[in-house]
Design a protein around this motif. Structure first.
Motif, PDB file in Angstrom:
ATOM      1  N   ARG A  77       0.831  -1.214   0.000  1.00  0.00           N
ATOM      2  CA  ARG A  77       0.000   0.000   0.000  1.00  0.00           C
ATOM      3  C   ARG A  77       0.866   1.265   0.000  1.00  0.00           C
ATOM      4  O   ARG A  77       0.627   2.206  -0.751  1.00  0.00           O
ATOM      5  N   ALA A  78       1.896   1.291   0.850  1.00  0.00           N
ATOM      6  CA  ALA A  78       2.772   2.466   0.934  1.00  0.00           C
ATOM      7  C   ALA A  78       3.555   2.659  -0.361  1.00  0.00           C
ATOM      8  O   ALA A  78       3.786   3.799  -0.787  1.00  0.00           O
ATOM      9  N   LEU A  79       3.939   1.565  -1.008  1.00  0.00           N
ATOM     10  CA  LEU A  79       4.662   1.682  -2.275  1.00  0.00           C
ATOM     11  C   LEU A  79       3.738   2.206  -3.377  1.00  0.00           C
ATOM     12  O   LEU A  79       4.140   3.040  -4.190  1.00  0.00           O
ATOM     13  N   LEU A  80       2.493   1.745  -3.383  1.00  0.00           N
ATOM     14  CA  LEU A  80       1.518   2.297  -4.333  1.00  0.00           C
ATOM     15  C   LEU A  80       1.291   3.787  -4.066  1.00  0.00           C
ATOM     16  O   LEU A  80       1.199   4.589  -4.992  1.00  0.00           O
ATOM     17  N   ASN A  81       1.224   4.147  -2.803  1.00  0.00           N
ATOM     18  CA  ASN A  81       1.067   5.555  -2.426  1.00  0.00           C
ATOM     19  C   ASN A  81       2.254   6.375  -2.938  1.00  0.00           C
ATOM     20  O   ASN A  81       2.089   7.483  -3.462  1.00  0.00           O
ATOM     21  N   HIS A  82       3.454   5.813  -2.804  1.00  0.00           N
ATOM     22  CA  HIS A  82       4.673   6.455  -3.303  1.00  0.00           C
ATOM     23  C   HIS A  82       4.555   6.716  -4.802  1.00  0.00           C
ATOM     24  O   HIS A  82       4.857   7.811  -5.283  1.00  0.00           O
ATOM     25  N   LEU A  83       4.115   5.712  -5.551  1.00  0.00           N
ATOM     26  CA  LEU A  83       3.974   5.856  -6.999  1.00  0.00           C
ATOM     27  C   LEU A  83       2.932   6.910  -7.352  1.00  0.00           C
ATOM     28  O   LEU A  83       3.134   7.721  -8.269  1.00  0.00           O
ATOM     29  N   LEU A  84       1.819   6.911  -6.631  1.00  0.00           N
ATOM     30  CA  LEU A  84       0.768   7.893  -6.881  1.00  0.00           C
ATOM     31  C   LEU A  84       1.211   9.308  -6.513  1.00  0.00           C
ATOM     32  O   LEU A  84       0.841  10.273  -7.169  1.00  0.00           O
ATOM     33  N   TYR A  85       2.015   9.428  -5.469  1.00  0.00           N
ATOM     34  CA  TYR A  85       2.473  10.744  -5.026  1.00  0.00           C
ATOM     35  C   TYR A  85       3.486  11.344  -6.008  1.00  0.00           C
ATOM     36  O   TYR A  85       3.374  12.514  -6.382  1.00  0.00           O
ATOM     37  N   TRP A  86       4.480  10.563  -6.399  1.00  0.00           N
ATOM     38  CA  TRP A  86       5.565  11.093  -7.219  1.00  0.00           C
ATOM     39  C   TRP A  86       5.273  11.080  -8.711  1.00  0.00           C
ATOM     40  O   TRP A  86       5.933  11.792  -9.477  1.00  0.00           O
ATOM     41  N   SER A 135       0.260  11.719   2.915  1.00  0.00           N
ATOM     42  CA  SER A 135      -0.761  11.541   1.877  1.00  0.00           C
ATOM     43  C   SER A 135      -1.302  10.121   1.898  1.00  0.00           C
ATOM     44  O   SER A 135      -0.558   9.174   2.126  1.00  0.00           O
ATOM     45  N   ASP A 136      -2.583   9.992   1.643  1.00  0.00           N
ATOM     46  CA  ASP A 136      -3.210   8.672   1.523  1.00  0.00           C
ATOM     47  C   ASP A 136      -3.930   8.657   0.189  1.00  0.00           C
ATOM     48  O   ASP A 136      -5.079   9.083   0.074  1.00  0.00           O
ATOM     49  N   LEU A 137      -3.228   8.195  -0.841  1.00  0.00           N
ATOM     50  CA  LEU A 137      -3.730   8.279  -2.214  1.00  0.00           C
ATOM     51  C   LEU A 137      -4.248   6.953  -2.755  1.00  0.00           C
ATOM     52  O   LEU A 137      -4.694   6.881  -3.889  1.00  0.00           O
TER      53      LEU A 137
END
Length: 193
Positions: A39-48, A71-73
């Motif tokens: 989940r955190a890695l997906l969030n990283h991808l969505l953020y950057w 952020s919770d994306l």
């Protein structure tokens, strides 16, 4: 640099195939990136992703109200969001012009080719991270493996100083080119979930 443009689409195709295999139950699975679960890695991808896209367009970075950690994306539509972003990055960085000249990333000027490297790394290394986390197969074409290995060697020291790569991991003498690339980026090719 710009010769890497042709590698973006095949790298993105494998990355996208892995994304489509992630289920709700997988979101809490740990990944080879010690600080990230799926989940955190997906969030990283969505953020950057928007930052990479803006840099590829040589445009101003996106306005943000919080950092990645705050952020919770990862909502119900996370897959569509990442697939859409991936398609736009393929369109941008699949063109040699995106790799030429200067751009900015987060307000910092840098060669556009460096952002292209980041995009290729995101697709390949984070694709492998996610595949490893969920027990999926991850295939890297030989030319893509050679490119990310060369990139990891070229930018390794800088990436480690910025905490983008971990400390280099030693690999066996008979390691494949991709395993060498993983090791150079601070990943253990033998990582098990």
């Amino acid at each position: 640099m710009s010769e890497h443009a042709a590698l973006i689409a095949p790298a993105a195709a494998e990355f996208t195939a892995v994304l489509r295999g992630i289920g709700e139950i997988d979101l809490a699975a740990r990944t080879p990136c010690a600080e990230y679960d799926v989940r955190a890695l997906l969030n990283h991808l969505l953020y950057w992703g928007p930052w990479l896209e803006a840099a590829g367009r040589k445009a101003a970075p996106p306005a943000v109200s919080s950092g990645e950690a705050e952020s919770d994306l990862v909502g119900a539509d996370w897959l569509a969001a990442i697939e859409g972003r991936t398609a736009r990055l393929v369109e941008l960085f699949g063109a040699p012009a995106a790799w030429e000249g200067e751009t900015t990333f987060g307000g910092t000027p840098l060669p556009a080719s460096m952002v292209g490297y980041m995009v290729l790394d995101e697709f390949v290394f984070h694709g492998w991270d996610l595949a490893s986390a969920i027990g999926a197969k991850f295939t890297v074409r030989p030319d893509v493996a050679e490119a990310v290995y060369a990139i990891a060697l070229e930018i390794g020291d800088q990436a480690r100083s910025m905490k983008v790569y971990g400390e280099e991991v030693a690999v066996p003498e008979d390691a494949t080119t991709f395993e060498r690339a993983l090791g150079a980026s601070g990943r253990d090719p033998g990582w098990k979930r």
